[in-house]
Design an enzyme around this catalytic site. Structure first.
Site, PDB file in Angstrom:
ATOM      1  CB  SER A   1       5.664  -1.688  11.957  1.00 51.86           C
ATOM      2  OG  SER A   1       5.175  -0.478  12.234  1.00 51.86           O
TER       3      SER A   1
ATOM      4  N   GLY B   1       2.770   2.434  10.609  1.00 50.18           N
ATOM      5  CA  GLY B   1       3.786   3.221  10.559  1.00 50.18           C
ATOM      6  C   GLY B   1       4.450   3.797  11.692  1.00 50.18           C
TER       7      GLY B   1
ATOM      8  CG  ASN C   1      -1.529   1.142   1.518  1.00 44.71           C
ATOM      9  OD1 ASN C   1      -1.793   2.128   0.499  1.00 44.71           O
ATOM     10  ND2 ASN C   1      -2.302   1.270   2.683  1.00 44.71           N
TER      11      ASN C   1
ATOM     12  CD  GLU D   1      -3.168  -2.325   7.297  1.00 44.21           C
ATOM     13  OE1 GLU D   1      -2.101  -2.776   6.773  1.00 44.21           O
ATOM     14  OE2 GLU D   1      -3.830  -1.310   7.299  1.00 44.21           O
TER      15      GLU D   1
ATOM     16  CD  GLU E   1      -3.208   5.333   6.764  1.00 47.89           C
ATOM     17  OE1 GLU E   1      -2.833   5.510   5.333  1.00 47.89           O
ATOM     18  OE2 GLU E   1      -1.931   4.949   7.345  1.00 47.89           O
TER      19      GLU E   1
ATOM     20  CG  HIS F   1      -5.716   1.752   5.101  1.00 47.74           C
ATOM     21  ND1 HIS F   1      -5.423   2.711   6.252  1.00 47.74           N
ATOM     22  CD2 HIS F   1      -4.796   0.949   4.920  1.00 47.74           C
ATOM     23  CE1 HIS F   1      -4.146   2.431   6.631  1.00 47.74           C
ATOM     24  NE2 HIS F   1      -3.812   1.322   5.663  1.00 47.74           N
TER      25      HIS F   1
ATOM     26  CE  LYS G   1      -0.042   3.185   4.759  1.00 45.15           C
ATOM     27  NZ  LYS G   1       0.119   3.384   6.255  1.00 45.15           N
TER      28      LYS G   1
HETATM   29  O1  LIG Z   1      -1.238   0.782   6.855  1.00 48.46           O
HETATM   30  C1  LIG Z   1      -0.527  -0.167   6.488  1.00 48.46           C
HETATM   31  C2  LIG Z   1      -0.684  -0.772   5.404  1.00 48.46           C
HETATM   32  O2  LIG Z   1      -1.800  -0.538   4.818  1.00 48.46           O
HETATM   33  C3  LIG Z   1       0.650  -0.496   7.125  1.00 48.46           C
HETATM   34  O3  LIG Z   1       1.828   0.872   6.874  1.00 48.46           O
HETATM   35  P1  LIG Z   1       3.367   0.226   7.564  1.00 48.46           P
HETATM   36  O4  LIG Z   1       3.778  -0.935   6.928  1.00 48.46           O
HETATM   37  O5  LIG Z   1       4.038   1.621   6.924  1.00 48.46           O
HETATM   38  O6  LIG Z   1       3.204   0.256   8.968  1.00 48.46           O
END
Ligand SMILES: O=C(CO)COP(=O)(O)O
Length: 253
Positions: free
Chosen positions: A213, A173, A9, A167, A97, A95, A11
């Site tokens: 992560s 992150g 992903n 997640e 976010e 997601h 982003k």
């Molecule tokens: O949100 C994520 C994947 O959709 C995870 O992000 P990270 O791997 O950067 O922690």
């Protein structure tokens, strides 16, 4: 045996040139394996170009979100039929976010899951608890309820083809990964919820990714767990070498 799936992903990162350079770099270096599905989900302006660039390889392209209706006066949105028209094959839905910054709810996620199946897109349905919910011991309750609502009205055959990404919000992150045991435990509960909503064979078929992560250093351990079938990867999917390492480890473990 469930096929593994590693999805990146991206982003809101990368410019077009960088996105194309990534595909050029991984092309020809992807493991030849029937064991792992490999997906990159770039920002929407790059979807069409990356579908073309990755043609003839085992790399598939997914979107990071979409609207649930065909077309209409929804400024800024991308429809499921547009994704299908560009030969995009996957779509990340719900997601954290999107839930946090763009007001996505369990109900809107459910509409989008229906829309994805109506357009032959494979949904990657994201669920996960906040740190507060985890500390209050509400992880299973929260995640099970997200699964139940996302799959409302979805048939067993469709559910079998869906991907669920667990997640935990506090692990995204932050460099903090859930321990593989903890992640496996929640993925097991998710499978149990699918079994409750459908039946055992549907639960045995649905693929569950862990996200938060994930990096080359921890993926093998996560994938060694019974209920973890892959990973949804943010930061570590942005660098070609590290994405390749992730898919190689998934193919070999
Ligand atoms: O949100 C994520 C994947 O959709 C995870 O992000 P990270 O791997 O950067 O922690």
């Amino acid at each position: 045996m469930r096929k593994r799936i590693i999805a990146g992903n991206w982003k809101m990162y990368k410019k077009m040139g960088e996105a194309k350079a990534f595909i050029a770099e991984v092309k020809g270096r992807l493991p030849i394996t029937a064991k792992v599905e490999m997906v990159i989900c770039p920002p929407s302006p790059y979807l069409s170009e990356l579908v073309n660039e990755s043609e003839g390889t085992s790399l598939k392209i997914g979107a990071q979100t979409m609207h649930d209706v065909e077309e209409g006066a929804f400024t800024g949105e991308v429809s499921p039929s547009m994704l299908a028209d560009m030969n995009v094959e996957y779509v990340i839905l719900g997601h954290s976010e999107r839930r946090q910054y763009f007001n996505e709810t369990d109900e809107s996620v459910n509409k989008k899951v229906h829309a994805a199946f109506a357009h032959q897109l494979t949904p990657i349905v994201c669920v996960g608890e906040s740190l507060e919910e985890r500390e209050e011991g509400k992880t299973v309750e929260r995640v099970s309820s997200q699964v139940e609502k996302a799959f409302n009205g979805i048939s067993a055959d469709q559910a079998k083809a869906a991907i669920i990404a667990y997640e935990p919000i506090w692990a995204i992150g932050t460099g903090k990964t859930a321990t593989s045991e903890d992640a496996n435990e929640v993925c097991k509960e998710i499978r149990q919820e699918i079994s409750k909503l459908y039946d055992e064979s549907t639960a045995a078929a649905v693929r569950i990714q862990y996200g938060g992560s994930v990096k080359p250093e921890n993926i093998a351990e996560l994938l060694s767990m019974e209920h973890i079938d892959g990973a949804l990867v943010g930061g570590a999917s942005l660098v070609a070498d590290s994405f390749l390492k992730l898919v190689e480890l998934a193919a070999n473990e």
